[in-house]
Scaffold this motif. Structure first.
Motif, PDB file in Angstrom:
ATOM      1  N   LEU B 142       0.837  -1.204   0.000  1.00 32.51           N
ATOM      2  CA  LEU B 142       0.000   0.000   0.000  1.00 32.51           C
ATOM      3  C   LEU B 142       0.873   1.256   0.000  1.00 32.51           C
ATOM      4  O   LEU B 142       0.587   2.232  -0.695  1.00 32.51           O
ATOM      5  CB  LEU B 142      -0.918   0.010   1.213  1.00 32.51           C
ATOM      6  CG  LEU B 142      -2.094  -0.964   1.166  1.00 32.51           C
ATOM      7  CD1 LEU B 142      -2.818  -1.001   2.494  1.00 32.51           C
ATOM      8  CD2 LEU B 142      -3.053  -0.593   0.053  1.00 32.51           C
ATOM      9  N   GLN B 143       1.935   1.210   0.779  1.00 28.87           N
ATOM     10  CA  GLN B 143       2.832   2.353   0.857  1.00 28.87           C
ATOM     11  C   GLN B 143       3.463   2.629  -0.503  1.00 28.87           C
ATOM     12  O   GLN B 143       3.537   3.768  -0.947  1.00 28.87           O
ATOM     13  CB  GLN B 143       3.927   2.037   1.871  1.00 28.87           C
ATOM     14  CG  GLN B 143       4.277   3.219   2.722  1.00 28.87           C
ATOM     15  CD  GLN B 143       4.886   2.740   4.029  1.00 28.87           C
ATOM     16  OE1 GLN B 143       4.530   1.699   4.534  1.00 28.87           O
ATOM     17  NE2 GLN B 143       5.797   3.476   4.560  1.00 28.87           N
ATOM     18  N   ARG B 145       2.288   1.691  -3.428  1.00 32.68           N
ATOM     19  CA  ARG B 145       1.239   2.145  -4.323  1.00 32.68           C
ATOM     20  C   ARG B 145       1.006   3.642  -4.145  1.00 32.68           C
ATOM     21  O   ARG B 145       0.950   4.406  -5.106  1.00 32.68           O
ATOM     22  CB  ARG B 145      -0.048   1.354  -4.026  1.00 32.68           C
ATOM     23  CG  ARG B 145      -1.130   1.459  -5.069  1.00 32.68           C
ATOM     24  CD  ARG B 145      -2.151   2.574  -4.820  1.00 32.68           C
ATOM     25  NE  ARG B 145      -2.707   2.633  -3.488  1.00 32.68           N
ATOM     26  CZ  ARG B 145      -3.880   2.131  -3.127  1.00 32.68           C
ATOM     27  NH1 ARG B 145      -4.591   1.487  -4.008  1.00 32.68           N
ATOM     28  NH2 ARG B 145      -4.316   2.273  -1.904  1.00 32.68           N
ATOM     29  N   ASN B 146       0.879   4.044  -2.885  1.00 29.79           N
ATOM     30  CA  ASN B 146       0.594   5.448  -2.621  1.00 29.79           C
ATOM     31  C   ASN B 146       1.763   6.360  -2.978  1.00 29.79           C
ATOM     32  O   ASN B 146       1.571   7.492  -3.402  1.00 29.79           O
ATOM     33  CB  ASN B 146       0.169   5.629  -1.162  1.00 29.79           C
ATOM     34  CG  ASN B 146      -1.223   5.062  -0.916  1.00 29.79           C
ATOM     35  OD1 ASN B 146      -2.019   4.960  -1.845  1.00 29.79           O
ATOM     36  ND2 ASN B 146      -1.503   4.691   0.309  1.00 29.79           N
ATOM     37  N   LYS B 149       1.608   6.707  -6.661  1.00 29.20           N
ATOM     38  CA  LYS B 149       0.480   7.582  -6.989  1.00 29.20           C
ATOM     39  C   LYS B 149       0.876   9.044  -6.784  1.00 29.20           C
ATOM     40  O   LYS B 149       0.570   9.907  -7.613  1.00 29.20           O
ATOM     41  CB  LYS B 149      -0.690   7.209  -6.088  1.00 29.20           C
ATOM     42  CG  LYS B 149      -2.019   7.669  -6.581  1.00 29.20           C
ATOM     43  CD  LYS B 149      -3.099   6.964  -5.783  1.00 29.20           C
ATOM     44  CE  LYS B 149      -4.358   7.789  -5.743  1.00 29.20           C
ATOM     45  NZ  LYS B 149      -5.391   7.147  -4.928  1.00 29.20           N
ATOM     46  N   ALA B 150       1.574   9.294  -5.685  1.00 31.68           N
ATOM     47  CA  ALA B 150       2.018  10.662  -5.407  1.00 31.68           C
ATOM     48  C   ALA B 150       2.995  11.134  -6.475  1.00 31.68           C
ATOM     49  O   ALA B 150       2.913  12.263  -6.961  1.00 31.68           O
ATOM     50  CB  ALA B 150       2.667  10.721  -4.027  1.00 31.68           C
ATOM     51  N   LEU B 153       1.154  12.002  -9.592  1.00 31.41           N
ATOM     52  CA  LEU B 153       0.479  13.294  -9.479  1.00 31.41           C
ATOM     53  C   LEU B 153       1.451  14.449  -9.682  1.00 31.41           C
ATOM     54  O   LEU B 153       1.153  15.416 -10.379  1.00 31.41           O
ATOM     55  CB  LEU B 153      -0.201  13.408  -8.116  1.00 31.41           C
ATOM     56  CG  LEU B 153      -1.457  12.552  -7.929  1.00 31.41           C
ATOM     57  CD1 LEU B 153      -1.880  12.522  -6.482  1.00 31.41           C
ATOM     58  CD2 LEU B 153      -2.594  13.066  -8.807  1.00 31.41           C
ATOM     59  N   ILE B 154       2.610  14.313  -9.072  1.00 33.52           N
ATOM     60  CA  ILE B 154       3.624  15.363  -9.230  1.00 33.52           C
ATOM     61  C   ILE B 154       4.021  15.487 -10.695  1.00 33.52           C
ATOM     62  O   ILE B 154       4.118  16.576 -11.249  1.00 33.52           O
ATOM     63  CB  ILE B 154       4.860  15.041  -8.367  1.00 33.52           C
ATOM     64  CG1 ILE B 154       4.484  15.096  -6.883  1.00 33.52           C
ATOM     65  CG2 ILE B 154       5.997  16.015  -8.668  1.00 33.52           C
ATOM     66  CD1 ILE B 154       5.540  14.506  -5.971  1.00 33.52           C
ATOM     67  N   GLU B 157       1.324  17.028 -12.806  1.00 29.03           N
ATOM     68  CA  GLU B 157       1.257  18.463 -12.545  1.00 29.03           C
ATOM     69  C   GLU B 157       2.351  19.193 -13.322  1.00 29.03           C
ATOM     70  O   GLU B 157       2.123  20.226 -13.949  1.00 29.03           O
ATOM     71  CB  GLU B 157       1.456  18.682 -11.055  1.00 29.03           C
ATOM     72  CG  GLU B 157       0.726  19.877 -10.501  1.00 29.03           C
ATOM     73  CD  GLU B 157       0.763  19.826  -8.984  1.00 29.03           C
ATOM     74  OE1 GLU B 157       1.834  20.118  -8.439  1.00 29.03           O
ATOM     75  OE2 GLU B 157      -0.257  19.467  -8.368  1.00 29.03           O
ATOM     76  N   GLU B 158       3.513  18.602 -13.267  1.00 27.88           N
ATOM     77  CA  GLU B 158       4.641  19.213 -13.939  1.00 27.88           C
ATOM     78  C   GLU B 158       4.464  19.206 -15.455  1.00 27.88           C
ATOM     79  O   GLU B 158       4.756  20.184 -16.139  1.00 27.88           O
ATOM     80  CB  GLU B 158       5.910  18.441 -13.580  1.00 27.88           C
ATOM     81  CG  GLU B 158       7.087  19.355 -13.398  1.00 27.88           C
ATOM     82  CD  GLU B 158       8.191  18.640 -12.696  1.00 27.88           C
ATOM     83  OE1 GLU B 158       9.221  18.405 -13.348  1.00 27.88           O
ATOM     84  OE2 GLU B 158       8.003  18.279 -11.517  1.00 27.88           O
ATOM     85  N   ARG B 201       8.413  14.098   1.658  1.00 25.67           N
ATOM     86  CA  ARG B 201       7.632  15.154   2.289  1.00 25.67           C
ATOM     87  C   ARG B 201       6.154  14.844   2.168  1.00 25.67           C
ATOM     88  O   ARG B 201       5.402  14.969   3.126  1.00 25.67           O
ATOM     89  CB  ARG B 201       7.918  16.496   1.614  1.00 25.67           C
ATOM     90  CG  ARG B 201       9.048  17.242   2.290  1.00 25.67           C
ATOM     91  CD  ARG B 201       9.007  18.670   1.852  1.00 25.67           C
ATOM     92  NE  ARG B 201      10.347  19.185   1.698  1.00 25.67           N
ATOM     93  CZ  ARG B 201      10.643  20.245   0.960  1.00 25.67           C
ATOM     94  NH1 ARG B 201       9.680  20.828   0.253  1.00 25.67           N
ATOM     95  NH2 ARG B 201      11.852  20.688   0.887  1.00 25.67           N
ATOM     96  N   LEU B 202       5.784  14.398   0.996  1.00 27.22           N
ATOM     97  CA  LEU B 202       4.379  14.056   0.789  1.00 27.22           C
ATOM     98  C   LEU B 202       4.013  12.890   1.696  1.00 27.22           C
ATOM     99  O   LEU B 202       2.902  12.782   2.177  1.00 27.22           O
ATOM    100  CB  LEU B 202       4.159  13.675  -0.679  1.00 27.22           C
ATOM    101  CG  LEU B 202       2.708  13.543  -1.118  1.00 27.22           C
ATOM    102  CD1 LEU B 202       1.949  14.833  -0.897  1.00 27.22           C
ATOM    103  CD2 LEU B 202       2.633  13.142  -2.584  1.00 27.22           C
ATOM    104  N   PHE B 203       5.000  12.061   1.922  1.00 23.06           N
ATOM    105  CA  PHE B 203       4.733  10.874   2.722  1.00 23.06           C
ATOM    106  C   PHE B 203       5.171  11.006   4.162  1.00 23.06           C
ATOM    107  O   PHE B 203       5.166  10.045   4.896  1.00 23.06           O
ATOM    108  CB  PHE B 203       5.374   9.648   2.078  1.00 23.06           C
ATOM    109  CG  PHE B 203       4.423   9.026   1.129  1.00 23.06           C
ATOM    110  CD1 PHE B 203       3.576   8.021   1.532  1.00 23.06           C
ATOM    111  CD2 PHE B 203       4.295   9.549  -0.150  1.00 23.06           C
ATOM    112  CE1 PHE B 203       2.646   7.513   0.672  1.00 23.06           C
ATOM    113  CE2 PHE B 203       3.371   9.035  -1.013  1.00 23.06           C
ATOM    114  CZ  PHE B 203       2.544   8.007  -0.607  1.00 23.06           C
ATOM    115  N   LYS B 206       3.311   9.414   6.625  1.00 24.17           N
ATOM    116  CA  LYS B 206       3.552   8.033   7.021  1.00 24.17           C
ATOM    117  C   LYS B 206       4.923   7.897   7.660  1.00 24.17           C
ATOM    118  O   LYS B 206       5.084   7.190   8.648  1.00 24.17           O
ATOM    119  CB  LYS B 206       3.479   7.161   5.768  1.00 24.17           C
ATOM    120  CG  LYS B 206       3.583   5.700   6.050  1.00 24.17           C
ATOM    121  CD  LYS B 206       2.286   5.189   6.645  1.00 24.17           C
ATOM    122  CE  LYS B 206       2.449   3.751   7.075  1.00 24.17           C
ATOM    123  NZ  LYS B 206       3.257   3.636   8.256  1.00 24.17           N
TER     124      LYS B 206
END
Lengths: 200, 211
Positions: B142-143, B145-146, B149-150, B153-154, B157-158, B201-203, B206
């Motif tokens: 899960l970690q 995967r997330n 995913k992050a 997204l980055i 965005e870029e 940082r995003l994580f 966690k």
């Protein structure tokens, strides 16, 4: 100077019994959509949505937890970094309302002390199947000094309002920074306002 | 009968008299007591045949009394024995049912499973959907995967920034952008500190305590 895609990053967390609609609430907010098929969340997931409040671009990273007990140890490890927690119950499911005290205890045990809490009574479009009176929700929220909304992810009632209100409450507590200063990590553990993209 | 008479001579001074067997509760009788009774009855009969006729009615009355007592004892024992037999039959039937139930519940050879506590789970190894992974493995997946995913997204965005032309060619080659480009690089060969920082940082949600 590079432009920033956002000014602040807020981390929110959705908790509550399995099947109350946490994922649907989030999906309505992030994608403005609704899906009737029920798929249990496996462990933990997240979505990102940027909103603008008081002239500030705020990136919301919203963690969606599995309500099932078997994921408990995984989900509780995500409480610590949350700045806001939405506790969701289902107005057509009395058990999910009874369990609010259990979820509040989880917050006390695992989350930061200053975490902003909010109570949501979801599925308020299903008036004919309601078993939890709105006044009951209001009462328990008052007892714990937290905000309360009845929501419907399906009918899109109060969803955006709830998230924006929670974000505003967190923003109110966030220290104002100098425009040029780097983001301050209020608590090193929480990573409060990190991840500033200097792109653009 | 001769034997009894010899016995009588030898036992006279020993132990309680044979008559005491008649006083006992039928449930406390021993085989020895039965022999004593047998001896006493035999002696009575012998007396009837050997003593003068005048004595017979008295002897018969005495014998009758003894025989009635013996029959009473027999009755008590028979009743008691019948009750016991009934009880044992019921118990046998119950046990039989219990054994049958246990045999039906599980195939033979899983006696070990039957002793499992209330918090134990039995896993059917032939079930393709049986649980196989540990909570830690799920947590790790899960970690990851997330995290991916992050990263996506980055990157998205870029990419949007590039597409909309916000990032100029000049800026792209300049220093500040190098940081971000490492995140975008599909090769991902060198995990620079900066990349880690952004993801972490995003994580920090966690990893918060570990950083």
């Amino acid at each position: 100077m590079a432009k920033k895609t956002y000014d602040l990053l807020f981390k929110l967390l959705l908790i509550g019994d399995s099947g109350v609609g946490k994922t649907c609430v989030l999906f309505r907010f992030s994608d403005d959509a609704f899906n009737t098929t029920f798929i249990s969340t496996i462990g933990i997931d997240f979505k990102i949505k940027t909103v603008e409040l008081q002239g500030k671009k705020i990136k919301l990273q919203i963690w969606d937890t599995a309500g099932q007990e078997r994921f408990h140890t995984i989900t509780t490890s995500y409480y610590r970094g949350a700045m806001g927690i939405m506790l969701v119950y289902d107005i057509t499911n009395g058990k999910s309302f009874e369990n609010i005290s259990k979820w509040l205890r989880n917050i006390d045990e695992h989350a930061n002390e200053d975490v902003e809490r909010m109570l949501l009574g979801n599925k308020c479009d299903m008036e004919d199947k309601r078993v939890v009176l709105k006044t009951k929700g209001e009462q328990i929220a008052r007892e714990h000094g937290i905000r309360f909304f009845e929501t419907s992810a399906k009918a899109n009632i109060n969803i955006e309002k709830a998230f924006l209100t929670l974000a505003e409450d967190i923003l109110r507590k966030t220290p104002v920074k100098e425009p040029n200063s780097e983001n301050v990590d209020i608590s090193s553990g929480g990573g409060v306002t990190g991840w500033k993209n200097k792109c653009c | 009968m001769q034997g009894h008479q010899h016995q009588e001579e030898g036992e006279v001074k020993e132990e309680p008299s044979p008559e005491s067997a008649f006083e006992k509760s039928p449930f406390q009788l021993t085989a020895e007591d039965v022999y004593d009774i047998s001896y006493l009855v035999g002696r009575e009969i012998l007396k009837i045949s050997s003593e003068p006729q005048g004595e017979v009615p008295t002897r018969v009355a005495q014998l009758q009394f003894k025989i009635v007592r013996i029959l009473e004892m027999l009755e008590a024992l028979v009743n008691e024995s019948n009750l016991t037999v009934e009880e044992l039959k019921m118990e046998r039937d119950n046990l039989r049912k219990e054994v049958e139930g246990l045999r039906k519940e599980g195939p033979p050879g899983n006696a070990e499973q039957l002793s499992l506590g209330p918090d134990k789970m039995i896993i059917d190894l032939t079930d393709p959907n049986r649980p196989r992974f540990t909570l830690q493995e799920l947590r790790d997946v899960l970690q990851e995967r997330n995290q991916l995913k992050a990263q996506l997204l980055i990157t998205q965005e870029e990419l949007q920034c590039y597409k909309s032309g916000i990032i100029s060619q000049r800026e792209d080659q300049a220093g500040p952008m190098e940081k971000e480009s490492t995140v975008c690089s599909p090769s991902g060969s060198s995990k620079s500190n900066e990349e880690k920082t952004i993801i972490k940082r995003l994580f920090s949600f966690k990893y918060g305590k570990r950083i």
